[in-house]
Enzyme design. Sequence first.
Site, PDB file in Angstrom:
ATOM      1  N   LYS A  14       0.825  -1.206   0.000  1.00 56.90           N
ATOM      2  CA  LYS A  14       0.000   0.000   0.000  1.00 56.90           C
ATOM      3  C   LYS A  14       0.860   1.258   0.000  1.00 56.90           C
ATOM      4  O   LYS A  14       0.529   2.252  -0.644  1.00 56.90           O
ATOM      5  CB  LYS A  14      -0.937  -0.008   1.209  1.00 56.90           C
ATOM      6  CG  LYS A  14      -2.121  -0.963   1.088  1.00 56.90           C
ATOM      7  CD  LYS A  14      -3.046  -0.810   2.278  1.00 56.90           C
ATOM      8  CE  LYS A  14      -4.344  -1.563   2.078  1.00 56.90           C
ATOM      9  NZ  LYS A  14      -4.152  -3.022   2.001  1.00 56.90           N
ATOM     10  N   GLU A  98      -3.489   7.196   7.576  1.00 59.55           N
ATOM     11  CA  GLU A  98      -4.399   7.932   6.710  1.00 59.55           C
ATOM     12  C   GLU A  98      -5.302   8.815   7.565  1.00 59.55           C
ATOM     13  O   GLU A  98      -5.630   8.465   8.711  1.00 59.55           O
ATOM     14  CB  GLU A  98      -5.294   6.987   5.900  1.00 59.55           C
ATOM     15  CG  GLU A  98      -4.585   6.196   4.830  1.00 59.55           C
ATOM     16  CD  GLU A  98      -5.526   5.297   4.057  1.00 59.55           C
ATOM     17  OE1 GLU A  98      -5.087   4.739   3.045  1.00 59.55           O
ATOM     18  OE2 GLU A  98      -6.702   5.145   4.465  1.00 59.55           O
ATOM     19  N   HIS A 133     -15.124  -5.408   7.756  1.00 61.04           N
ATOM     20  CA  HIS A 133     -14.250  -5.028   6.647  1.00 61.04           C
ATOM     21  C   HIS A 133     -14.287  -6.008   5.472  1.00 61.04           C
ATOM     22  O   HIS A 133     -13.400  -5.996   4.625  1.00 61.04           O
ATOM     23  CB  HIS A 133     -12.801  -4.859   7.126  1.00 61.04           C
ATOM     24  CG  HIS A 133     -12.656  -3.914   8.279  1.00 61.04           C
ATOM     25  ND1 HIS A 133     -12.889  -2.561   8.161  1.00 61.04           N
ATOM     26  CD2 HIS A 133     -12.334  -4.135   9.590  1.00 61.04           C
ATOM     27  CE1 HIS A 133     -12.695  -1.985   9.336  1.00 61.04           C
ATOM     28  NE2 HIS A 133     -12.369  -2.902  10.213  1.00 61.04           N
ATOM     29  N   GLU A 173      -9.468   0.670  -6.301  1.00 65.29           N
ATOM     30  CA  GLU A 173     -10.408   0.945  -5.218  1.00 65.29           C
ATOM     31  C   GLU A 173     -10.220   2.362  -4.678  1.00 65.29           C
ATOM     32  O   GLU A 173      -9.103   2.833  -4.485  1.00 65.29           O
ATOM     33  CB  GLU A 173     -10.234  -0.080  -4.098  1.00 65.29           C
ATOM     34  CG  GLU A 173     -10.448  -1.506  -4.577  1.00 65.29           C
ATOM     35  CD  GLU A 173     -10.848  -2.454  -3.472  1.00 65.29           C
ATOM     36  OE1 GLU A 173     -11.192  -1.986  -2.370  1.00 65.29           O
ATOM     37  OE2 GLU A 173     -10.829  -3.668  -3.725  1.00 65.29           O
ATOM     38  N   GLU A 185      -6.232   1.386  -2.916  1.00 64.77           N
ATOM     39  CA  GLU A 185      -5.429   0.231  -3.308  1.00 64.77           C
ATOM     40  C   GLU A 185      -5.864  -0.261  -4.678  1.00 64.77           C
ATOM     41  O   GLU A 185      -6.884   0.174  -5.225  1.00 64.77           O
ATOM     42  CB  GLU A 185      -5.557  -0.907  -2.292  1.00 64.77           C
ATOM     43  CG  GLU A 185      -6.954  -1.511  -2.186  1.00 64.77           C
ATOM     44  CD  GLU A 185      -7.028  -2.611  -1.141  1.00 64.77           C
ATOM     45  OE1 GLU A 185      -5.985  -2.950  -0.539  1.00 64.77           O
ATOM     46  OE2 GLU A 185      -8.134  -3.135  -0.922  1.00 64.77           O
ATOM     47  N   ASN A 187      -6.363  -4.028  -6.760  1.00 66.83           N
ATOM     48  CA  ASN A 187      -6.357  -5.489  -6.768  1.00 66.83           C
ATOM     49  C   ASN A 187      -5.894  -5.948  -8.144  1.00 66.83           C
ATOM     50  O   ASN A 187      -6.568  -5.696  -9.146  1.00 66.83           O
ATOM     51  CB  ASN A 187      -7.754  -6.044  -6.454  1.00 66.83           C
ATOM     52  CG  ASN A 187      -8.148  -5.769  -5.021  1.00 66.83           C
ATOM     53  OD1 ASN A 187      -7.444  -6.134  -4.094  1.00 66.83           O
ATOM     54  ND2 ASN A 187      -9.260  -5.089  -4.832  1.00 66.83           N
ATOM     55  N   ARG A 189      -5.920  -8.463 -10.090  1.00 66.17           N
ATOM     56  CA  ARG A 189      -6.503  -9.740 -10.508  1.00 66.17           C
ATOM     57  C   ARG A 189      -7.951  -9.488 -10.931  1.00 66.17           C
ATOM     58  O   ARG A 189      -8.497  -8.402 -10.718  1.00 66.17           O
ATOM     59  CB  ARG A 189      -6.485 -10.752  -9.357  1.00 66.17           C
ATOM     60  CG  ARG A 189      -7.327 -10.311  -8.164  1.00 66.17           C
ATOM     61  CD  ARG A 189      -7.186 -11.242  -6.976  1.00 66.17           C
ATOM     62  NE  ARG A 189      -8.079 -10.882  -5.882  1.00 66.17           N
ATOM     63  CZ  ARG A 189      -7.825  -9.946  -4.988  1.00 66.17           C
ATOM     64  NH1 ARG A 189      -6.704  -9.240  -5.054  1.00 66.17           N
ATOM     65  NH2 ARG A 189      -8.683  -9.691  -4.014  1.00 66.17           N
TER      66      ARG A 189
END
Length: 238
Positions: A14, A98, A133, A173, A185, A187, A189
């Site tokens: 990240k 953050e 989450h 995202e 972030e 992903n 895939r």
Amino acid sequence: MGPSAETIHLMGSKGQAKARMQAAGVPIVPGYHGTDQSAAAMRDAAERIGFPVLIKASAGGGGRGMRRVEAAGELNDALASAKREAQAAFGDDALLLEKYIARPRHIEIQVFGDTHGNVVTLYERECTLQRRHQKVVEEAPSVAVTSARRAEMSAAARAAAAAVGYVNAGTVEFIADADAFYFIEMNTRLQVEHPVTEMITGTDLVEWQFASRFRREAAACAGCDQGKRPRHRSARLC
């Protein structure tokens, strides 16, 4: 079949991902993702960001290593706890900070890049409804995203993918509130929830993956970046 190992490695951190996105002009959550992980550096960064802040594990996700810190007096204990959990879960105790976004929506954009340098976006998926989450419902397109915001987020997602030379299917995202949106972030895939996107665009993303693998250009998708209306709305339990 998918992005390069270098891209997967870069976006798997990240902190590194945020640094690359910041350099590419993609909006990121105000915060700290530096290599100095000392308590003093984290404390200085938190004071600069302003409380409350969110601690995250740089190498992970799913809420592991995540802590909300309301005041400076809570920070040291939260950092120590987050480091232990991050090390146990991911084998890496690096953390980032953050600014805490109080009433966020979690929006992800489906992207696809080919070996010719093209990147397209296929609308967003709303995944704000979560439990511990973990995503519970995915809906596309989001009822909370205006046409103007969609255009901005899609452009940012394409810029994010282009910044890492992304090839094949992926998801960028964002976290968003009424005023702004921020990259959190990527992903690297094809995610399990991709049929939601396929249903509203009439595309077959797995077929696109094979086409990309054999170096064909990504087909023009009906309703992707051309401002056309999606075929219909779809929600899927995850």
